[in-house]
Scaffold this motif. Structure first.
Motif, PDB file in Angstrom:
ATOM      1  N   ASP A  24      -9.109 -30.407  -0.625  1.00  0.00           N
ATOM      2  CA  ASP A  24      -9.141 -30.239   0.821  1.00  0.00           C
ATOM      3  C   ASP A  24      -9.463 -31.600   1.441  1.00  0.00           C
ATOM      4  O   ASP A  24     -10.072 -32.399   0.932  1.00  0.00           O
ATOM      5  CB  ASP A  24     -10.208 -29.180   0.944  1.00  0.00           C
TER       6      ASP A  24
ATOM      7  N   TYR B 169      -9.965 -28.520   6.100  1.00  0.00           N
ATOM      8  CA  TYR B 169      -8.595 -27.981   6.042  1.00  0.00           C
ATOM      9  C   TYR B 169      -8.531 -28.055   4.503  1.00  0.00           C
ATOM     10  O   TYR B 169      -8.371 -28.871   3.821  1.00  0.00           O
ATOM     11  CB  TYR B 169      -7.911 -29.039   6.812  1.00  0.00           C
ATOM     12  N   THR B 170      -7.288 -27.057   4.304  1.00  0.00           N
ATOM     13  CA  THR B 170      -6.859 -26.707   3.029  1.00  0.00           C
ATOM     14  C   THR B 170      -5.515 -26.255   2.759  1.00  0.00           C
ATOM     15  O   THR B 170      -5.154 -25.670   3.928  1.00  0.00           O
ATOM     16  CB  THR B 170      -8.100 -25.619   2.259  1.00  0.00           C
ATOM     17  N   LEU B 171      -4.819 -26.342   1.695  1.00  0.00           N
ATOM     18  CA  LEU B 171      -3.355 -25.820   1.414  1.00  0.00           C
ATOM     19  C   LEU B 171      -3.598 -24.528   0.528  1.00  0.00           C
ATOM     20  O   LEU B 171      -3.023 -23.896   0.341  1.00  0.00           O
ATOM     21  CB  LEU B 171      -2.523 -26.881   0.730  1.00  0.00           C
ATOM     22  N   ASN B 172      -5.044 -24.322   0.231  1.00  0.00           N
ATOM     23  CA  ASN B 172      -5.094 -23.116  -0.809  1.00  0.00           C
ATOM     24  C   ASN B 172      -5.306 -21.746   0.203  1.00  0.00           C
ATOM     25  O   ASN B 172      -6.223 -21.789   0.960  1.00  0.00           O
ATOM     26  CB  ASN B 172      -6.384 -23.445  -1.643  1.00  0.00           C
ATOM     27  N   ASP B 173      -4.610 -20.892  -0.179  1.00  0.00           N
ATOM     28  CA  ASP B 173      -4.408 -19.561   0.527  1.00  0.00           C
ATOM     29  C   ASP B 173      -6.007 -18.860   0.445  1.00  0.00           C
ATOM     30  O   ASP B 173      -6.488 -18.191   1.543  1.00  0.00           O
ATOM     31  CB  ASP B 173      -3.519 -18.648   0.117  1.00  0.00           C
ATOM     32  N   ASP B 174      -6.634 -19.083  -0.655  1.00  0.00           N
ATOM     33  CA  ASP B 174      -7.768 -18.471  -0.833  1.00  0.00           C
ATOM     34  C   ASP B 174      -9.208 -18.877  -0.061  1.00  0.00           C
ATOM     35  O   ASP B 174     -10.287 -18.284   0.109  1.00  0.00           O
ATOM     36  CB  ASP B 174      -8.379 -18.442  -2.236  1.00  0.00           C
ATOM     37  N   ARG B 175      -8.871 -20.151   0.561  1.00  0.00           N
ATOM     38  CA  ARG B 175     -10.036 -20.790   1.316  1.00  0.00           C
ATOM     39  C   ARG B 175      -9.617 -20.968   2.648  1.00  0.00           C
ATOM     40  O   ARG B 175     -10.272 -21.644   3.546  1.00  0.00           O
ATOM     41  CB  ARG B 175     -10.207 -22.194   0.637  1.00  0.00           C
ATOM     42  N   LYS B 176      -8.361 -20.486   3.188  1.00  0.00           N
ATOM     43  CA  LYS B 176      -8.093 -20.555   4.691  1.00  0.00           C
ATOM     44  C   LYS B 176      -8.716 -19.827   5.365  1.00  0.00           C
ATOM     45  O   LYS B 176      -9.252 -18.658   5.033  1.00  0.00           O
ATOM     46  CB  LYS B 176      -6.543 -20.332   4.776  1.00  0.00           C
TER      47      LYS B 176
ATOM     48  N   ASN C 271      -9.539 -17.262   8.651  1.00  0.00           N
ATOM     49  CA  ASN C 271      -8.714 -16.076   8.999  1.00  0.00           C
ATOM     50  C   ASN C 271      -8.175 -16.340  10.339  1.00  0.00           C
ATOM     51  O   ASN C 271      -8.367 -17.483  11.303  1.00  0.00           O
ATOM     52  CB  ASN C 271      -9.814 -14.856   9.031  1.00  0.00           C
TER      53      ASN C 271
END
Length: 209
Positions: free
Chosen positions: A82, A95-102, A104
């Motif tokens: 991130d 900012y992240t590319l991981n769906d679990d940390r995005k 809402n």
């Protein structure tokens, strides 16, 4: 922001670059005073061969532009992939590319609304109330500048204009119409600056000021 007048008028300048980071995996990031975070990737080949083009040797992807409601002072890559940014509004955003940390959808929409409101405020220029309290341009001769090249706003027929003080001629020289606002602007000892930020320094005898 000032729209220049005549051939010598001041022109809008590109935003000031504030930080650059290498994110790894051929990715890079840069931040700027206009609230943008730009992330891009570049894949460089090991060399060129006969007939190959520069585009084939180095392909650069379309950059991703992220917006924040203030100058983005820094961007730091994190061990998990991130990136963290520090914004002028006092908020650290990750900012992240991981769906679990995005974030809402509501949080993303709320940030977009704040960014849009900030853009409207900074690009719309002074309000009619703000212009009304500015010194009258026709009375500028009575308002002596405090230092050479000092910039000051005046009310010229209901329009906010910027003028620069010339110590040589003892007159204000019109620069152009003020078409936006800069919340970071300020004045120190009679000299105007694009950015003025409060800082704390150690005072003699202890304490800070």
């Amino acid at each position: 922001m000032v729209r220049g007048v005549g051939g010598g008028g001041q022109q809008q300048q590109p935003p000031l670059l504030l930080d650059v980071a290498v994110l790894g995996g051929g990715k890079y990031a840069a931040t700027a005073e206009d609230g943008t975070v730009v992330i891009w990737s570049s894949t460089h080949g090991s060399g060129t061969t006969a007939g190959s083009s520069a585009a084939e040797a180095a392909a650069v992807t379309e950059p991703q532009v992220l917006e924040q409601p203030g100058s983005v002072w820094t961007i730091i890559p994190l061990p998990n992939g991130d990136v963290a940014t520090g914004c002028q509004d006092g908020t650290i955003r990750i900012y992240t590319l991981n769906d679990d940390r995005k974030a809402n959808a509501d949080d993303i929409a709320a940030l977009a609304d704040v960014v849009a409101a900030t853009k409207t405020k900074t690009s719309g220029g002074p309000s009619a109330e703000e212009v009304a309290v500015l010194p009258k341009w026709e009375l500028a001769a009575l308002n002596q500048g405090r230092s050479d090249q000092q910039i000051q706003m005046f009310n010229k027929g209901g329009i906010a204009i910027a003028a620069q003080w010339s110590a040589t001629s003892g007159t204000w020289i019109e620069v152009g119409e003020v078409t936006g606002t800069n919340e970071n602007a300020g004045e120190i000892d009679g000299v105007s600056y694009d950015h003025v930020f409060p800082i704390e320094i150690d005072a003699v005898g202890g304490g800070v000021r």
